[in-house]
Structure formats: structure tokens, C-alpha cells
Design a protein around this motif. Structure first.
Motif: not given
Length: 171
Positions: A20-37
Motif C-alpha cells: 500500500d504505497w503512500p502517495e507522499t513522503r508524509a504518508g511514508i513517515e506516518e506509516r513508519t511511525l504507526e508501525l513502530g519507528m
């Protein structure tokens, strides 16, 4: 961010980004934070594109069926990002190990985390524990973190779809 002994966090993060590739850099960062970073990194103009490259390189590992060739690909990724282990204490996480240089770059850190975590996952759980979903036409990544090592589908929905197809084929 802590890597568990099996690299589970890293492969689940990579699979989530791949599926589920995020459309933006902010989406990538949000996903990393959601999953534990717990860390964030200063944005760079090409972060979105460079993280996509990290995931595409990881997908080449997922799609390689031969364990020896898979190891060669993974070793190349480790060489690109990993460094000697170092103790660190940031973000009130307590002392833990980082296996990368302290480069404040989201793509660099994700390459290191994903390649190391994938290595730990494969050597502790088995070299076959990354694959694609077996419910056609789905092509999502399956990071098998089950106890018995028999996960073949990316979701309950895909498992049910495959079961219905098998049932109909017998009928």
C-alpha cells in the motif's frame, strides 16, 4: 525503534509500504511511525522517490525464489546501508543497538532497517518466509511471521477467496 530477534518489525513495515504505497513522503513517515519507528528525519526533496527505490530493491529479494541468489541480493543491500553495531539512547527508548551510521535520512535509515530486519527474519525463521500472496490475482507481499511457517495469503480476505475457488473447483 527496536528490531525484535526475528526482524518482524522491519519485514512488516516493508510489506506494508510495498502493498500500500503512500502517495507522499508524509504518508511514508506516518506509516513508519504507526508501525513502530520513533524517529523522524528532516525531509529531502527526493525522499519519496528514494524510499520507493528501497522498496523496489526489497521486492527483488521477495521475488527471488533461489535462497542463494536471495542471499546475494540481501547482502548487497546490507553492504549499502549497514555499519558496525552501536549503542544508542534516543527518544526515551532506553539503550539499544543501531546497525547503521547516524545519517539523518529517511531512505538511508529505511534501507538499513529493512535489510537488517529482513536478514534476521530469513535466517531465524527460514529463507522461504517472504513471498507473494497465493490468491490470484493478488500480488501483495506475505511476510510470514506465523509460528508454523505456513502463511500463504496476505489477508483473511485472500485466504477466503482462495478457499471459495478451491471449493468451486471441486464442485
Amino acid at each position: 525503534m527496536h528490531l525484535n530477534p526475528y526482524g518482524e518489525y522491519a519485514v512488516l513495515l516493508a510489506a506494508s509500504l510495498a502493498n500500500d504505497w503512500p502517495e507522499t513522503r508524509a504518508g511514508i513517515e506516518e506509516r513508519t511511525l504507526e508501525l513502530g519507528m520513533t524517529q523522524t528525519f528532516p525531509p529531502a526533496v527526493d525522499d519519496h522517490e528514494r524510499v520507493r527505490g528501497v522498496i523496489d530493491d526489497w521486492l527483488a529479494i521477495v521475488d527471488e525464489p533461489d535462497p542463494d541468489a536471495r542471499a546475494v541480493l540481501l547482502n548487497a543491500q546490507l553492504a549499502a546501508a549497514a555499519a558496525y553495531p552501536r549503542l544508542t539512547n534516543h527518544d526515551d527508548e532506553g539503550w539499544h543497538l543501531h546497525y547503521r551510521d547516524d545519517v539523518p535520512s529517511l531512505p538511508y535509515v529505511l534501507r538499513a532497517i529493512i535489510s537488517l530486519g529482513t536478514s534476521l527474519h530469513l535466517v531465524t525463521r527460514g529463507m522461504s518466509r517472504l513471498s507473494r500472496c497465493q490468491a490470484e490475482p493478488c500480488t501483495n507481499v506475505v511476510a510470514d511471521v506465523t509460528r508454523n511457517g505456513r502463511q500463504r495469503f496476505c489477508s483473511v480476505r485472500c485466504a477466503n477467496r482462495a478457499a471459495v475457488r478451491r471449493h468451486r473447483a471441486r464442485a
